[in-house]
Design a protein around this motif. Structure first.
Motif, PDB file in Angstrom:
ATOM      1  N   TRP A  93       3.076  10.580 -10.137  1.00 54.30           N
ATOM      2  CA  TRP A  93       3.966  10.695  -8.989  1.00 54.30           C
ATOM      3  C   TRP A  93       5.388  10.944  -9.457  1.00 54.30           C
ATOM      4  O   TRP A  93       5.838  10.366 -10.444  1.00 54.30           O
ATOM      5  CB  TRP A  93       3.930   9.414  -8.163  1.00 54.30           C
ATOM      6  N   VAL A  94       6.095  11.785  -8.719  1.00 50.74           N
ATOM      7  CA  VAL A  94       7.483  12.092  -9.017  1.00 50.74           C
ATOM      8  C   VAL A  94       8.381  11.209  -8.152  1.00 50.74           C
ATOM      9  O   VAL A  94       8.087  10.970  -6.980  1.00 50.74           O
ATOM     10  CB  VAL A  94       7.778  13.583  -8.741  1.00 50.74           C
ATOM     11  N   ALA A  95       9.451  10.704  -8.747  1.00 50.85           N
ATOM     12  CA  ALA A  95      10.384   9.850  -8.017  1.00 50.85           C
ATOM     13  C   ALA A  95      11.006  10.605  -6.840  1.00 50.85           C
ATOM     14  O   ALA A  95      11.228  11.815  -6.913  1.00 50.85           O
ATOM     15  CB  ALA A  95      11.482   9.358  -8.959  1.00 50.85           C
TER      16      ALA A  95
ATOM     17  N   PHE B  76       0.850  -1.180   0.000  1.00 54.82           N
ATOM     18  CA  PHE B  76       0.000   0.000   0.000  1.00 54.82           C
ATOM     19  C   PHE B  76       0.886   1.229   0.000  1.00 54.82           C
ATOM     20  O   PHE B  76       2.053   1.179   0.361  1.00 54.82           O
ATOM     21  CB  PHE B  76      -0.952   0.017   1.204  1.00 54.82           C
ATOM     22  N   TYR B  77       0.313   2.325  -0.453  1.00 54.51           N
ATOM     23  CA  TYR B  77       1.043   3.583  -0.527  1.00 54.51           C
ATOM     24  C   TYR B  77       0.342   4.598   0.348  1.00 54.51           C
ATOM     25  O   TYR B  77      -0.858   4.789   0.224  1.00 54.51           O
ATOM     26  CB  TYR B  77       1.092   4.091  -1.970  1.00 54.51           C
ATOM     27  N   ASN B  78       1.095   5.214   1.208  1.00 53.58           N
ATOM     28  CA  ASN B  78       0.538   6.241   2.074  1.00 53.58           C
ATOM     29  C   ASN B  78       0.598   7.575   1.331  1.00 53.58           C
ATOM     30  O   ASN B  78       1.604   8.269   1.349  1.00 53.58           O
ATOM     31  CB  ASN B  78       1.313   6.301   3.390  1.00 53.58           C
ATOM     32  N   ILE B  79      -0.503   7.903   0.671  1.00 54.36           N
ATOM     33  CA  ILE B  79      -0.545   9.118  -0.137  1.00 54.36           C
ATOM     34  C   ILE B  79      -0.334  10.362   0.724  1.00 54.36           C
ATOM     35  O   ILE B  79       0.343  11.297   0.335  1.00 54.36           O
ATOM     36  CB  ILE B  79      -1.888   9.216  -0.893  1.00 54.36           C
ATOM     37  N   SER B  80      -0.883  10.366   1.925  1.00 52.52           N
ATOM     38  CA  SER B  80      -0.787  11.553   2.775  1.00 52.52           C
ATOM     39  C   SER B  80       0.635  11.778   3.291  1.00 52.52           C
ATOM     40  O   SER B  80       0.970  12.859   3.728  1.00 52.52           O
ATOM     41  CB  SER B  80      -1.755  11.447   3.954  1.00 52.52           C
ATOM     42  N   ALA B  81       1.485  10.752   3.212  1.00 55.09           N
ATOM     43  CA  ALA B  81       2.848  10.901   3.730  1.00 55.09           C
ATOM     44  C   ALA B  81       3.692  11.799   2.835  1.00 55.09           C
ATOM     45  O   ALA B  81       4.631  12.420   3.304  1.00 55.09           O
ATOM     46  CB  ALA B  81       3.505   9.539   3.866  1.00 55.09           C
ATOM     47  N   SER B  82       3.367  11.859   1.551  1.00 53.37           N
ATOM     48  CA  SER B  82       4.190  12.669   0.652  1.00 53.37           C
ATOM     49  C   SER B  82       3.359  13.296  -0.464  1.00 53.37           C
ATOM     50  O   SER B  82       3.601  13.045  -1.630  1.00 53.37           O
ATOM     51  CB  SER B  82       5.298  11.810   0.059  1.00 53.37           C
ATOM     52  N   PRO B  83       2.366  14.112  -0.109  1.00 53.57           N
ATOM     53  CA  PRO B  83       1.519  14.708  -1.141  1.00 53.57           C
ATOM     54  C   PRO B  83       2.289  15.646  -2.071  1.00 53.57           C
ATOM     55  O   PRO B  83       1.881  15.891  -3.187  1.00 53.57           O
ATOM     56  CB  PRO B  83       0.463  15.474  -0.345  1.00 53.57           C
ATOM     57  N   GLN B  84       3.428  16.148  -1.603  1.00 53.81           N
ATOM     58  CA  GLN B  84       4.203  17.076  -2.421  1.00 53.81           C
ATOM     59  C   GLN B  84       4.844  16.375  -3.612  1.00 53.81           C
ATOM     60  O   GLN B  84       5.352  17.027  -4.509  1.00 53.81           O
ATOM     61  CB  GLN B  84       5.268  17.785  -1.576  1.00 53.81           C
ATOM     62  N   ARG B  85       4.823  15.067  -3.657  1.00 50.87           N
ATOM     63  CA  ARG B  85       5.443  14.337  -4.758  1.00 50.87           C
ATOM     64  C   ARG B  85       4.464  14.058  -5.890  1.00 50.87           C
ATOM     65  O   ARG B  85       4.835  13.494  -6.905  1.00 50.87           O
ATOM     66  CB  ARG B  85       6.014  13.007  -4.248  1.00 50.87           C
TER      67      ARG B  85
ATOM     68  N   ARG C  28       6.171   4.962 -10.230  1.00 54.33           N
ATOM     69  CA  ARG C  28       5.002   4.111 -10.483  1.00 54.33           C
ATOM     70  C   ARG C  28       4.218   4.577 -11.716  1.00 54.33           C
ATOM     71  O   ARG C  28       3.055   4.977 -11.611  1.00 54.33           O
ATOM     72  CB  ARG C  28       4.092   4.066  -9.258  1.00 54.33           C
ATOM     73  N   PRO C  29       4.829   4.551 -12.906  1.00 53.25           N
ATOM     74  CA  PRO C  29       4.146   5.041 -14.111  1.00 53.25           C
ATOM     75  C   PRO C  29       2.834   4.320 -14.388  1.00 53.25           C
ATOM     76  O   PRO C  29       1.933   4.893 -15.008  1.00 53.25           O
ATOM     77  CB  PRO C  29       5.165   4.806 -15.237  1.00 53.25           C
ATOM     78  N   GLU C  30       2.698   3.115 -13.877  1.00 50.70           N
ATOM     79  CA  GLU C  30       1.441   2.383 -14.091  1.00 50.70           C
ATOM     80  C   GLU C  30       0.268   3.008 -13.346  1.00 50.70           C
ATOM     81  O   GLU C  30      -0.893   2.720 -13.651  1.00 50.70           O
ATOM     82  CB  GLU C  30       1.612   0.900 -13.692  1.00 50.70           C
ATOM     83  N   THR C  31       0.550   3.900 -12.396  1.00 49.75           N
ATOM     84  CA  THR C  31      -0.534   4.566 -11.663  1.00 49.75           C
ATOM     85  C   THR C  31      -0.881   5.929 -12.250  1.00 49.75           C
ATOM     86  O   THR C  31      -1.803   6.589 -11.774  1.00 49.75           O
ATOM     87  CB  THR C  31      -0.176   4.747 -10.169  1.00 49.75           C
ATOM     88  N   ALA C  32      -0.133   6.358 -13.268  1.00 49.97           N
ATOM     89  CA  ALA C  32      -0.428   7.652 -13.908  1.00 49.97           C
ATOM     90  C   ALA C  32      -1.816   7.589 -14.522  1.00 49.97           C
ATOM     91  O   ALA C  32      -2.251   6.541 -15.012  1.00 49.97           O
ATOM     92  CB  ALA C  32       0.619   7.959 -14.971  1.00 49.97           C
ATOM     93  N   GLU C  33      -2.517   8.701 -14.493  1.00 55.78           N
ATOM     94  CA  GLU C  33      -3.866   8.720 -15.062  1.00 55.78           C
ATOM     95  C   GLU C  33      -4.173  10.068 -15.691  1.00 55.78           C
ATOM     96  O   GLU C  33      -3.647  11.101 -15.283  1.00 55.78           O
ATOM     97  CB  GLU C  33      -4.908   8.365 -14.011  1.00 55.78           C
TER      98      GLU C  33
ATOM     99  N   LEU D  16      -1.441  10.639 -21.708  1.00 54.98           N
ATOM    100  CA  LEU D  16      -1.086   9.524 -20.838  1.00 54.98           C
ATOM    101  C   LEU D  16       0.213   8.864 -21.308  1.00 54.98           C
ATOM    102  O   LEU D  16       1.080   8.535 -20.494  1.00 54.98           O
ATOM    103  CB  LEU D  16      -2.219   8.497 -20.790  1.00 54.98           C
ATOM    104  N   ASP D  17       0.369   8.707 -22.604  1.00 55.01           N
ATOM    105  CA  ASP D  17       1.594   8.114 -23.148  1.00 55.01           C
ATOM    106  C   ASP D  17       2.810   8.967 -22.809  1.00 55.01           C
ATOM    107  O   ASP D  17       3.852   8.450 -22.417  1.00 55.01           O
ATOM    108  CB  ASP D  17       1.457   7.948 -24.668  1.00 55.01           C
ATOM    109  N   VAL D  18       2.665  10.277 -22.937  1.00 51.98           N
ATOM    110  CA  VAL D  18       3.773  11.180 -22.592  1.00 51.98           C
ATOM    111  C   VAL D  18       4.149  11.014 -21.127  1.00 51.98           C
ATOM    112  O   VAL D  18       5.326  10.850 -20.778  1.00 51.98           O
ATOM    113  CB  VAL D  18       3.408  12.657 -22.887  1.00 51.98           C
ATOM    114  N   ILE D  19       3.152  11.034 -20.261  1.00 51.61           N
ATOM    115  CA  ILE D  19       3.409  10.958 -18.821  1.00 51.61           C
ATOM    116  C   ILE D  19       4.098   9.659 -18.443  1.00 51.61           C
ATOM    117  O   ILE D  19       5.068   9.646 -17.690  1.00 51.61           O
ATOM    118  CB  ILE D  19       2.097  11.122 -18.029  1.00 51.61           C
ATOM    119  N   LYS D  20       3.601   8.554 -18.971  1.00 50.65           N
ATOM    120  CA  LYS D  20       4.171   7.251 -18.605  1.00 50.65           C
ATOM    121  C   LYS D  20       5.615   7.106 -19.057  1.00 50.65           C
ATOM    122  O   LYS D  20       6.341   6.265 -18.541  1.00 50.65           O
ATOM    123  CB  LYS D  20       3.323   6.125 -19.188  1.00 50.65           C
TER     124      LYS D  20
END
Length: 119
Positions: free
Chosen positions: A74-76, A9-18, A51-56, A40-44
């Motif tokens: 999400w940014v690395a 699981f990913y804690n989204i609230s832990a790093s919203p700035q990313r 986690r490019p698979e979560t890009a939307e 979407l293709d550009v972003i991925k």
């Protein structure tokens, strides 16, 4: 009773700035689905994203003949957020230009000074 989760699981609230969220306005008479897939293709394929698979890319609004597309990704960890965002904007604009889909021109007028300039 104890519940155990095996899935990561990913804690989204832990790093919203990313997380980067970008909105684009596209005229409704354009191929908006093609625009959606292209963004979407550009972003991925951006560098320094996590986690490019979560890009939307979703349609979030339709008003006065204009669709609003919203891209989220999400940014690395450790990557420069400003550079990643700038690169994303530039690449998305270039891709939309390539497929001949215009962005809606902003109608805002920025007033830089309350003093008139003398020419």
């Amino acid at each position: 009773m104890q519940v155990i989760f095996n899935a990561p699981f990913y804690n989204i609230s832990a790093s919203p700035q990313r997380r980067i969220i970008l909105d684009f306005e596209i005229p409704a008479d354009e191929d908006i689905q093609k625009a959606q897939y292209s963004v979407l293709d550009v972003i991925k394929n951006l560098q320094d994203i996590d986690r490019p698979e979560t890009a939307e890319v979703n349609f979030i609004n339709y008003k006065q003949g204009i669709f609003t597309l919203q891209a989220k990704f999400w940014v690395a960890v450790g990557a420069n957020m400003v550079k990643v965002k700038s690169n994303a904007l530039l690449q998305i604009k270039n891709r939309l230009d390539e497929i001949k889909i215009p962005l809606v021109s902003p109608t805002n007028i920025n007033i830089l000074s309350d003093k008139p300039e003398n020419h």
